[in-house]
Design a protein around this motif. Structure first.
Motif, PDB file in Angstrom:
ATOM      1  N   PRO A  92       0.817  -1.217   0.000  1.00 26.90           N
ATOM      2  CA  PRO A  92       0.000   0.000   0.000  1.00 26.90           C
ATOM      3  C   PRO A  92       0.851   1.268   0.000  1.00 26.90           C
ATOM      4  O   PRO A  92       0.547   2.230  -0.712  1.00 26.90           O
ATOM      5  N   LYS A  93       1.917   1.263   0.778  1.00 27.88           N
ATOM      6  CA  LYS A  93       2.790   2.441   0.846  1.00 27.88           C
ATOM      7  C   LYS A  93       3.378   2.751  -0.519  1.00 27.88           C
ATOM      8  O   LYS A  93       3.400   3.904  -0.945  1.00 27.88           O
ATOM      9  N   GLY A  94       3.859   1.724  -1.191  1.00 27.54           N
ATOM     10  CA  GLY A  94       4.475   1.914  -2.497  1.00 27.54           C
ATOM     11  C   GLY A  94       3.485   2.378  -3.551  1.00 27.54           C
ATOM     12  O   GLY A  94       3.742   3.326  -4.296  1.00 27.54           O
ATOM     13  N   ILE A  95       2.351   1.729  -3.613  1.00 31.49           N
ATOM     14  CA  ILE A  95       1.362   2.058  -4.644  1.00 31.49           C
ATOM     15  C   ILE A  95       0.781   3.450  -4.423  1.00 31.49           C
ATOM     16  O   ILE A  95       0.663   4.240  -5.358  1.00 31.49           O
ATOM     17  N   GLY A 108      -6.974   7.775   5.842  1.00 34.57           N
ATOM     18  CA  GLY A 108      -7.235   7.796   7.269  1.00 34.57           C
ATOM     19  C   GLY A 108      -5.931   7.788   8.050  1.00 34.57           C
ATOM     20  O   GLY A 108      -4.906   7.312   7.572  1.00 34.57           O
ATOM     21  N   ALA A 109      -5.992   8.311   9.263  1.00 31.73           N
ATOM     22  CA  ALA A 109      -4.796   8.360  10.102  1.00 31.73           C
ATOM     23  C   ALA A 109      -4.325   6.965  10.474  1.00 31.73           C
ATOM     24  O   ALA A 109      -3.135   6.721  10.613  1.00 31.73           O
ATOM     25  N   THR A 110      -5.250   6.044  10.648  1.00 29.13           N
ATOM     26  CA  THR A 110      -4.903   4.654  10.930  1.00 29.13           C
ATOM     27  C   THR A 110      -5.810   3.773  10.104  1.00 29.13           C
ATOM     28  O   THR A 110      -6.915   4.159   9.735  1.00 29.13           O
ATOM     29  N   GLY A 111      -5.318   2.577   9.820  1.00 22.22           N
ATOM     30  CA  GLY A 111      -6.111   1.633   9.044  1.00 22.22           C
ATOM     31  C   GLY A 111      -6.257   0.326   9.790  1.00 22.22           C
ATOM     32  O   GLY A 111      -6.275   0.299  11.021  1.00 22.22           O
ATOM     33  N   SER A 122       3.279   3.854   9.815  1.00 27.75           N
ATOM     34  CA  SER A 122       1.972   3.755   9.175  1.00 27.75           C
ATOM     35  C   SER A 122       2.022   4.078   7.685  1.00 27.75           C
ATOM     36  O   SER A 122       2.924   4.755   7.206  1.00 27.75           O
ATOM     37  N   VAL A 123       1.027   3.586   6.980  1.00 24.29           N
ATOM     38  CA  VAL A 123       0.874   3.912   5.568  1.00 24.29           C
ATOM     39  C   VAL A 123       0.701   5.423   5.426  1.00 24.29           C
ATOM     40  O   VAL A 123       1.323   6.044   4.567  1.00 24.29           O
ATOM     41  N   ALA A 124      -0.116   6.016   6.296  1.00 20.43           N
ATOM     42  CA  ALA A 124      -0.344   7.467   6.217  1.00 20.43           C
ATOM     43  C   ALA A 124       0.967   8.236   6.349  1.00 20.43           C
ATOM     44  O   ALA A 124       1.194   9.208   5.610  1.00 20.43           O
ATOM     45  N   GLU A 125       1.819   7.815   7.258  1.00 23.50           N
ATOM     46  CA  GLU A 125       3.102   8.495   7.435  1.00 23.50           C
ATOM     47  C   GLU A 125       3.945   8.423   6.168  1.00 23.50           C
ATOM     48  O   GLU A 125       4.538   9.415   5.739  1.00 23.50           O
ATOM     49  N   VAL A 128       2.505  10.732   3.454  1.00 19.48           N
ATOM     50  CA  VAL A 128       2.847  12.131   3.722  1.00 19.48           C
ATOM     51  C   VAL A 128       4.290  12.418   3.315  1.00 19.48           C
ATOM     52  O   VAL A 128       4.583  13.443   2.707  1.00 19.48           O
ATOM     53  N   ARG A 129       5.185  11.513   3.635  1.00 18.15           N
ATOM     54  CA  ARG A 129       6.608  11.732   3.349  1.00 18.15           C
ATOM     55  C   ARG A 129       6.967  11.643   1.871  1.00 18.15           C
ATOM     56  O   ARG A 129       7.822  12.377   1.392  1.00 18.15           O
ATOM     57  N   TYR A 130       6.339  10.719   1.133  1.00 17.08           N
ATOM     58  CA  TYR A 130       6.834  10.398  -0.202  1.00 17.08           C
ATOM     59  C   TYR A 130       5.886  10.681  -1.365  1.00 17.08           C
ATOM     60  O   TYR A 130       6.285  10.539  -2.520  1.00 17.08           O
ATOM     61  N   ALA A 131       4.661  11.076  -1.114  1.00 18.66           N
ATOM     62  CA  ALA A 131       3.729  11.355  -2.207  1.00 18.66           C
ATOM     63  C   ALA A 131       4.197  12.574  -2.994  1.00 18.66           C
ATOM     64  O   ALA A 131       4.833  13.481  -2.460  1.00 18.66           O
ATOM     65  N   HIS A 132       3.865  12.582  -4.264  1.00 18.39           N
ATOM     66  CA  HIS A 132       4.258  13.668  -5.169  1.00 18.39           C
ATOM     67  C   HIS A 132       3.182  14.741  -5.284  1.00 18.39           C
ATOM     68  O   HIS A 132       3.236  15.581  -6.182  1.00 18.39           O
ATOM     69  N   CYS A 133       2.210  14.700  -4.371  1.00 15.96           N
ATOM     70  CA  CYS A 133       1.117  15.673  -4.424  1.00 15.96           C
ATOM     71  C   CYS A 133       0.702  16.007  -2.991  1.00 15.96           C
ATOM     72  O   CYS A 133       1.269  15.493  -2.029  1.00 15.96           O
ATOM     73  N   ASP A 134      -0.309  16.836  -2.851  1.00 11.40           N
ATOM     74  CA  ASP A 134      -0.838  17.163  -1.531  1.00 11.40           C
ATOM     75  C   ASP A 134      -1.460  15.920  -0.892  1.00 11.40           C
ATOM     76  O   ASP A 134      -1.948  15.015  -1.597  1.00 11.40           O
ATOM     77  N   VAL A 135      -1.443  15.898   0.442  1.00 14.98           N
ATOM     78  CA  VAL A 135      -1.997  14.769   1.192  1.00 14.98           C
ATOM     79  C   VAL A 135      -2.887  15.317   2.299  1.00 14.98           C
ATOM     80  O   VAL A 135      -2.511  16.274   2.981  1.00 14.98           O
TER      81      VAL A 135
END
Length: 139
Positions: A92-95, A108-111, A122-125, A128-135
């Motif tokens: 999930p983090k990668g995709i 969501g903050a937690t899943g 977490s996936v959310a963390e 936030v760190r690696y997405a190429h857009c707003d989160v």
């Protein structure tokens, strides 16, 4: 303020992800944006490669596609004009961090996977760190 044309929302069917879907739907309506529902079947949680059952993954993918279609219908009823969904397998983090042509990712903050959060973060963390857009993280 940013003009979001395509908004992705991470769905794992947890209570938090359904709250994120609600918020993403509101933002999509405000921006007349396409809402993309993204479900990732975490194949890493299946265990070792030798224990990985491809048939199980395909059954789970089929089941989740059906659930996503139901969520799509619900979102359309709220007034979102353009809704699509995708079910992927992998991390999930990668995709989620590699989504293209997306202006905003909502999650969501937690899943469902609280044990992984304790061990790896977490996936959310990661989003936030690696997405190429707003989160947008929804609590």
């Amino acid at each position: 303020m940013a003009n979001y044309l395509k908004i992705a929302v991470a769905i794992d069917f947890s209570e938090q992800s359904l709250k994120a879907l609600e918020r993403a739907s509101q933002v999509a309506m405000q921006h007349n944006a396409t809402l993309q529902l993204v479900n990732v079947i975490d194949t890493k949680s299946f265990g070792a490669v030798s224990a990985y059952d491809l048939k199980y993954a395909e059954e789970l993918k089929k089941e989740n596609k059906s659930k996503m279609e139901s969520l799509e219908k619900q979102v359309v009823q709220t007034g979102v004009q353009s809704v699509e969904s995708v079910v992927e397998t992998g991390s999930p983090k990668g995709i989620l961090t590699q989504l293209t042509k997306v202006d905003l990712i909502v999650c969501g903050a937690t899943g469902l996977n609280r044990m992984e959060k304790m061990m790896l973060g977490s996936v959310a963390e990661k989003v936030v760190r690696y997405a190429h857009c707003d989160v947008l993280i929804v609590r």
